[in-house]
Design a protein around this motif. Sequence first.
Motif, short mmCIF file in Angstrom:
data_model
loop_
_atom_site.label_atom_id
_atom_site.label_comp_id
_atom_site.label_asym_id
_atom_site.label_seq_id
_atom_site.Cartn_x
_atom_site.Cartn_y
_atom_site.Cartn_z
N ARG A 398 1.27 -0.95 -0.15
CA ARG A 398 -0.63 -0.17 0.09
C ARG A 398 1.08 1.50 -0.05
O ARG A 398 0.79 2.20 -1.03
N ASP A 402 -0.40 0.78 -6.12
CA ASP A 402 -1.60 1.32 -6.17
C ASP A 402 -2.24 -0.93 -5.45
O ASP A 402 -1.85 -1.73 -6.71
N THR A 404 -5.34 -2.68 -6.05
CA THR A 404 -6.01 -2.84 -6.45
C THR A 404 -5.17 -3.40 -8.05
O THR A 404 -5.40 -4.41 -8.44
#
Length: 536
Positions: A398, A402, A404
Motif C-alpha cells: 500500500r 496501488d 488494486t
Amino acid sequence: MLSAGQVRRGLAAGGASLAVIGVLVGLPTGALLGLAPASPAAPLFDAYTLNLLRFTLLQAALSTFLSVVLALPVALALARRSAFVGRIWIIRLMAVPMGLPVLIGALGLIGIFGRQGLVNRLLAMVGVDQPVNIYGLSGILLAHVFFNLPLACRLMLAGLERLPAEDWRLAASLGLGRLSLLRHVELPALARVLPGAAGLIFMLCATSFTLVLVLGGGPAATTLEVAIYQSLRFDFDPARAIALSLLQIALTGLVLTLLSRLPPAEASRGEGRAPRRFDGQGPAGRLADALVILLATLFLLLPLGSVVMAGLRADLLRLVALPAFHQALFTSLAIALAAGLLALLLACGILAAQAAIADRRHPSRLLAAFGRLLSAVSSLVLLVPPVVLGTGWFLLVRPHADVTRAAPLLIAAINMLMALPFVMRVLAPAFESHRLRTGRLAASLKITGLARLRLIDAPVLTRPLLMALSFAMALSLGDLGAVALFGSQDLVTLPWLVYSRLGSYRTQDADGLALLLGLLCLALTALGTAGHRREP
C-alpha cells in the motif's frame, strides 16, 4: 543414477522454489513483525483480543470434539460392514466436502438448517416454531462437523483397516464381546490415528474463515481471521490487524509444532491377508450399523442436494448471461490457472531437488539439512493463513503502489501457497515411484534432457500433473479468504460474487451462482481424475 549436471539442476530448482516461497511468506510476515512496534494503539492482549482468542479456541475445540465423536460410530460401522452394496460410494461421498468450496457447503447447510430450511419447515409442521438457529456458535459447529466428520471418519477407517486379519481371528477364537473387542482391538488401533486426526481438524477449525464469516452471526461469534479481515476491510485499523495477525501466527505455529511431535501411524502387521470380521453379525448389530451409516449419509447428502435444488430454481440462463458473471468467471479462471501452474512449478522444483539428494548415497550435512527443509516446506506454508498473508502484503504494498492493480497477482500467489501442500501430496508419490522404476534404466541408456522428458517422463507423469493442476485450480476457484481482502468492483471472483449476492439478500441468485461454481469445480476435478480407473 543422475549425472552431475542433473544433480546441479535439481538442487538449483529446489533452491529457487524455496526462495520464492520464502519471499512470498517471509516478506508479509516480516512486514507484520516490523510494523508491530510502531502500533502501540493495538495492545495484543486487551479484553477484545482475549475474547477473540477465547472464542477461536472454543469453537475449534468443540468442533474437533464433535467431529471425532460423531465420526467414531460411523467409522466403526463402515469397518464392520466391508461388503455391503454402495459402501465404496459412501466412502467416496465423504471425500466431497473436503474438495467442496466452503461457501457452497455453507449455503447447503443454510438450505437445510436455516430459518426457512427443511428442518425448520418440518418442525413447523408438527407445531414447533423454528427452534433451529444456524447462525452463531451453533451454526459454526454444525458447518465444521459437516466438513470435518468425513475427514475424521476416513482417517479412522484407514486405521481400522490396517489391523491384520490375525487380530480378528484371535478375537473370534477368544469369544470377545462387543465391548471387549472395542476396548482391546479397535480403540488401540484408533488411538494411533486419533491424535493426528484431531490435531489436523483443530488446525482447520482454528484457521476457518469463510464459514465464520457467513455463519458467525455477529461480534459474539468472531474468530481471529475474521477479525483481521474486518480490521482492514471495514475499520481500516492496521494496528489492530497487525496485532491479531501476529497472534494468529503464534497460534498456528503452536498447533503445527504439536502436530509435528505426534508419532506417525504404524504400518500394518501380519500376513497381509484381507481381514474377515466375525463380530456384529446379528440382526440388531446389522440394523444399528445400517442406521448409523444412513444418518451420516443423509447428513452429507442433504446439504449437497439442497445446493442443487436451490440452484436449479434460480434463473440459470439469466445468471450465465450477466456481464458480472462473465467478468467473475474470467477473473476466477485466470487466477486459478496462474495459481495452479505456479504450484506445479514450485512442486516440481522441490521434487527435483529431493530426487537429487536421494541419489546421493552419503549426502553431506548441508544437503541433508536442505532435504529436511524441502520436506517441511508444506507445513511451513500452513504456518501463515491466507488472511494473514493478505494482511501482510496489503500493508507492504500500500505505501508504494496501488493495491488494486497488484491484487490479482497477490491473490494468485496466496492461492498457490495454499494449494502447494495438496499438489505435493499428489505429485510426490508419483514422482518417487517413477524415479525408482526408470532412473537406473534411463541412466544406463544415457537418455537425458528433452529426450528423457518426451520418451520416459511425459507419458507417465502427465496424468498426475494434470490431476494436481485440476485440484489446485479447484481450490483456488472456491477460495474466499484472499479475495475478501483485495476484492473490489474491478476484481470480482465467483466466490466473492456469490457472497456479495448473499449479503444483499439476493439469495436466489446466490444459490444459482453457487451451483455454477460447484459444477465448475466438479468438472475440474473430473478432468483431473479422467482415466484414473484405467491406469494399470
